[in-house]
Scaffold this motif. Sequence first.
Motif, PDB file in Angstrom:
ATOM      1  N   SER A   2      49.944  42.593  50.285  1.00  0.00           N
ATOM      2  CA  SER A   2      50.193  41.704  48.923  1.00  0.00           C
ATOM      3  C   SER A   2      49.288  40.690  49.604  1.00  0.00           C
ATOM      4  CB  SER A   2      51.202  41.392  47.747  1.00  0.00           C
ATOM      5  OG  SER A   2      51.458  40.677  47.350  1.00  0.00           O
ATOM      6  N   ARG A   3      48.270  40.099  49.039  1.00  0.00           N
ATOM      7  CA  ARG A   3      48.176  38.654  49.181  1.00  0.00           C
ATOM      8  C   ARG A   3      49.171  37.753  48.454  1.00  0.00           C
ATOM      9  NH1 ARG A   3      42.369  39.063  46.615  1.00  0.00           N
ATOM     10  NH2 ARG A   3      43.127  40.327  45.522  1.00  0.00           N
ATOM     11  N   ASN A   4      50.049  37.621  48.099  1.00  0.00           N
ATOM     12  CA  ASN A   4      51.061  36.957  47.455  1.00  0.00           C
ATOM     13  C   ASN A   4      52.300  37.510  48.066  1.00  0.00           C
ATOM     14  OD1 ASN A   4      48.508  35.452  46.177  1.00  0.00           O
ATOM     15  ND2 ASN A   4      49.535  36.554  44.292  1.00  0.00           N
ATOM     16  N   THR A   5      52.908  35.834  48.522  1.00  0.00           N
ATOM     17  CA  THR A   5      54.237  36.525  48.585  1.00  0.00           C
ATOM     18  C   THR A   5      55.760  37.998  47.052  1.00  0.00           C
ATOM     19  OG1 THR A   5      54.830  35.214  49.537  1.00  0.00           O
ATOM     20  CG2 THR A   5      57.228  36.225  48.730  1.00  0.00           C
ATOM     21  N   TYR A   6      55.194  39.271  47.704  1.00  0.00           N
ATOM     22  CA  TYR A   6      55.966  40.359  47.326  1.00  0.00           C
ATOM     23  C   TYR A   6      57.893  40.134  46.126  1.00  0.00           C
ATOM     24  CZ  TYR A   6      57.995  44.482  45.013  1.00  0.00           C
ATOM     25  OH  TYR A   6      58.218  45.768  44.304  1.00  0.00           O
ATOM     26  N   GLY A   7      57.003  40.315  45.320  1.00  0.00           N
ATOM     27  CA  GLY A   7      58.523  39.496  44.527  1.00  0.00           C
ATOM     28  C   GLY A   7      58.011  38.549  42.938  1.00  0.00           C
ATOM     29  N   LEU A   8      57.131  37.360  43.634  1.00  0.00           N
ATOM     30  CA  LEU A   8      57.020  36.380  43.029  1.00  0.00           C
ATOM     31  C   LEU A   8      55.953  36.422  42.352  1.00  0.00           C
ATOM     32  CD1 LEU A   8      56.919  33.379  45.572  1.00  0.00           C
ATOM     33  CD2 LEU A   8      59.245  34.332  44.740  1.00  0.00           C
ATOM     34  N   ASP A   9      56.096  36.172  40.800  1.00  0.00           N
ATOM     35  CA  ASP A   9      54.800  36.077  39.301  1.00  0.00           C
ATOM     36  C   ASP A   9      54.077  34.978  40.297  1.00  0.00           C
ATOM     37  OD1 ASP A   9      56.156  33.360  38.759  1.00  0.00           O
ATOM     38  OD2 ASP A   9      57.499  34.173  37.263  1.00  0.00           O
ATOM     39  N   ASP A  10      53.004  35.033  39.013  1.00  0.00           N
ATOM     40  CA  ASP A  10      51.599  34.084  39.274  1.00  0.00           C
ATOM     41  C   ASP A  10      52.558  32.414  39.465  1.00  0.00           C
ATOM     42  OD1 ASP A  10      50.404  35.824  39.994  1.00  0.00           O
ATOM     43  OD2 ASP A  10      49.298  35.610  38.356  1.00  0.00           O
ATOM     44  N   ILE A 166      57.813  38.604  68.694  1.00  0.00           N
ATOM     45  CA  ILE A 166      57.071  39.509  68.027  1.00  0.00           C
ATOM     46  C   ILE A 166      57.045  39.727  66.342  1.00  0.00           C
ATOM     47  CG2 ILE A 166      56.259  42.207  67.741  1.00  0.00           C
ATOM     48  CD1 ILE A 166      57.866  42.950  70.748  1.00  0.00           C
ATOM     49  N   ALA A 167      56.108  39.489  65.256  1.00  0.00           N
ATOM     50  CA  ALA A 167      56.100  39.444  63.914  1.00  0.00           C
ATOM     51  C   ALA A 167      55.579  40.334  63.850  1.00  0.00           C
ATOM     52  CB  ALA A 167      55.307  37.909  63.628  1.00  0.00           C
ATOM     53  N   VAL A 168      55.755  41.321  62.701  1.00  0.00           N
ATOM     54  CA  VAL A 168      55.333  42.311  62.308  1.00  0.00           C
ATOM     55  C   VAL A 168      55.081  42.580  60.385  1.00  0.00           C
ATOM     56  CG1 VAL A 168      55.668  45.210  62.450  1.00  0.00           C
ATOM     57  CG2 VAL A 168      56.171  43.430  64.244  1.00  0.00           C
ATOM     58  N   ASP A 169      53.806  43.168  60.617  1.00  0.00           N
ATOM     59  CA  ASP A 169      53.739  42.227  58.744  1.00  0.00           C
ATOM     60  C   ASP A 169      54.088  43.978  57.857  1.00  0.00           C
ATOM     61  OD1 ASP A 169      52.895  41.140  56.169  1.00  0.00           O
ATOM     62  OD2 ASP A 169      50.643  41.420  56.974  1.00  0.00           O
ATOM     63  N   ASN A 170      54.158  44.039  56.569  1.00  0.00           N
ATOM     64  CA  ASN A 170      54.145  45.066  55.765  1.00  0.00           C
ATOM     65  C   ASN A 170      54.963  45.481  55.562  1.00  0.00           C
ATOM     66  OD1 ASN A 170      50.477  45.274  56.247  1.00  0.00           O
ATOM     67  ND2 ASN A 170      51.405  44.499  54.885  1.00  0.00           N
ATOM     68  N   VAL A 171      55.834  45.091  56.279  1.00  0.00           N
ATOM     69  CA  VAL A 171      57.606  46.124  56.578  1.00  0.00           C
ATOM     70  C   VAL A 171      58.185  45.798  54.874  1.00  0.00           C
ATOM     71  CG1 VAL A 171      57.441  44.810  59.323  1.00  0.00           C
ATOM     72  CG2 VAL A 171      58.720  44.001  56.535  1.00  0.00           C
ATOM     73  N   LEU A 172      57.362  45.665  54.045  1.00  0.00           N
ATOM     74  CA  LEU A 172      58.088  45.802  52.499  1.00  0.00           C
ATOM     75  C   LEU A 172      57.355  46.723  52.093  1.00  0.00           C
ATOM     76  CD1 LEU A 172      60.084  42.612  51.316  1.00  0.00           C
ATOM     77  CD2 LEU A 172      61.198  44.803  52.394  1.00  0.00           C
ATOM     78  N   TRP A 173      56.083  46.948  52.528  1.00  0.00           N
ATOM     79  CA  TRP A 173      55.386  47.693  51.835  1.00  0.00           C
ATOM     80  C   TRP A 173      55.336  48.119  49.803  1.00  0.00           C
ATOM     81  CZ3 TRP A 173      50.855  49.067  53.986  1.00  0.00           C
ATOM     82  CH2 TRP A 173      50.641  50.220  53.691  1.00  0.00           C
ATOM     83  N   SER A 174      55.673  47.028  49.445  1.00  0.00           N
ATOM     84  CA  SER A 174      55.180  46.752  48.561  1.00  0.00           C
ATOM     85  C   SER A 174      56.479  47.117  47.754  1.00  0.00           C
ATOM     86  CB  SER A 174      53.267  46.898  48.067  1.00  0.00           C
ATOM     87  OG  SER A 174      52.724  46.043  47.991  1.00  0.00           O
ATOM     88  N   GLY A 175      57.501  47.260  47.905  1.00  0.00           N
ATOM     89  CA  GLY A 175      58.661  47.771  48.160  1.00  0.00           C
ATOM     90  C   GLY A 175      58.908  48.785  47.490  1.00  0.00           C
ATOM     91  N   ARG A 176      57.873  50.124  48.093  1.00  0.00           N
ATOM     92  CA  ARG A 176      57.922  51.221  48.521  1.00  0.00           C
ATOM     93  C   ARG A 176      59.122  52.228  49.003  1.00  0.00           C
ATOM     94  NH1 ARG A 176      52.180  50.716  47.835  1.00  0.00           N
ATOM     95  NH2 ARG A 176      51.534  50.691  49.379  1.00  0.00           N
ATOM     96  N   VAL A 177      58.786  50.879  50.460  1.00  0.00           N
ATOM     97  CA  VAL A 177      60.336  51.335  51.469  1.00  0.00           C
ATOM     98  C   VAL A 177      61.419  51.627  50.844  1.00  0.00           C
ATOM     99  CG1 VAL A 177      59.066  50.704  53.099  1.00  0.00           C
ATOM    100  CG2 VAL A 177      60.569  48.612  51.993  1.00  0.00           C
ATOM    101  N   ALA A 178      61.986  51.170  49.906  1.00  0.00           N
ATOM    102  CA  ALA A 178      63.432  51.254  49.334  1.00  0.00           C
ATOM    103  C   ALA A 178      62.898  52.469  48.071  1.00  0.00           C
ATOM    104  CB  ALA A 178      63.357  49.785  48.537  1.00  0.00           C
ATOM    105  N   LEU A 207      64.150  39.767  58.984  1.00  0.00           N
ATOM    106  CA  LEU A 207      63.555  40.966  58.113  1.00  0.00           C
ATOM    107  C   LEU A 207      63.135  39.545  57.071  1.00  0.00           C
ATOM    108  CD1 LEU A 207      62.506  44.202  56.995  1.00  0.00           C
ATOM    109  CD2 LEU A 207      61.936  42.152  55.980  1.00  0.00           C
ATOM    110  N   VAL A 208      61.945  39.158  57.166  1.00  0.00           N
ATOM    111  CA  VAL A 208      61.947  37.807  56.271  1.00  0.00           C
ATOM    112  C   VAL A 208      60.494  37.999  55.055  1.00  0.00           C
ATOM    113  CG1 VAL A 208      61.008  35.507  55.814  1.00  0.00           C
ATOM    114  CG2 VAL A 208      61.991  35.786  58.178  1.00  0.00           C
ATOM    115  N   PRO A 209      61.464  37.743  53.667  1.00  0.00           N
ATOM    116  CA  PRO A 209      60.486  38.488  52.549  1.00  0.00           C
ATOM    117  C   PRO A 209      59.447  37.652  51.865  1.00  0.00           C
ATOM    118  CG  PRO A 209      63.142  37.921  51.948  1.00  0.00           C
ATOM    119  CD  PRO A 209      62.523  37.441  53.566  1.00  0.00           C
ATOM    120  N   ILE A 210      58.690  37.229  52.968  1.00  0.00           N
ATOM    121  CA  ILE A 210      57.307  36.691  52.873  1.00  0.00           C
ATOM    122  C   ILE A 210      56.599  37.254  52.753  1.00  0.00           C
ATOM    123  CG2 ILE A 210      57.107  35.906  55.377  1.00  0.00           C
ATOM    124  CD1 ILE A 210      55.674  33.120  54.628  1.00  0.00           C
ATOM    125  N   ALA A 211      55.001  37.427  51.578  1.00  0.00           N
ATOM    126  CA  ALA A 211      54.675  38.077  51.668  1.00  0.00           C
ATOM    127  C   ALA A 211      54.857  39.266  51.262  1.00  0.00           C
ATOM    128  CB  ALA A 211      53.489  38.282  52.721  1.00  0.00           C
TER     129      ALA A 211
END
Length: 220
Positions: A2-10, A166-178, A207-211
């Motif tokens: 996601s190019r936006n923070t997942y879970g936030l509307d526009d 160390i920072a690691v991106d996409n660890v929420l994977w648009s919610g698919r991990v859950a 784990l920070v819920p940003i992006a």
Amino acid sequence: MSRNTYGLDDRLTDYLRSLSLREPEILQQLRQETATHPMAQMQIAPEQGQFMALLVKLMNAKKTLEVGVFTGYSSLAVAIALPEDGRIIACDVSEEYTAIARRYWQKAGVSHKINLCIAPALETLDRLLAEGEGETFDFAFIDADKSNYSAYYDRAFALVRSGGLIAVDNVLWSGRVADPEVQDNRTQSIRDFNRKLHQDQNITLSLVPIADGLTLAVKN
């Protein structure tokens, strides 16, 4: 991704950015160009780039590592935040995508801070370790193929110093991990990676819920 923070509307995303984002014009230009790219979903959110730049400044980082460059937004954000003698080792396999990155690095006047290595990232990371670069990096950012996250992380852990981040991106994977019904290999790789870090007592973890989810691991 996601190019936006997942879970936030526009509406809330627009509000957040209007009161938080201080995006330099050169980064805005790169983001706008990347938005027209067929793989634009690989672009990090601008609030994430700004957050990583803040972390780099906060820890007075000088020597950093990036695994996965794409069109260069994250590396440009970090390079701008680094001091004049700061350096980034940037790993990617695509001459096509990184040609855009090179153009913006040059335009921003930070290309001298970035050493782009076009090769499989594990080869570059292993070479750095073989050359005695272990425990010399202040900061590492991982945002590449998900199946190799664990291997990238292990190398990055060996390369960063004690107290390094160390920072690691996409660890929420648009919610698919859950979602237990999602069982593809990439999603499972991220689940396994998240579990591995949660159990690792050699790091201080958040784990920070940003992006699309950003894991922060400080090496103890």
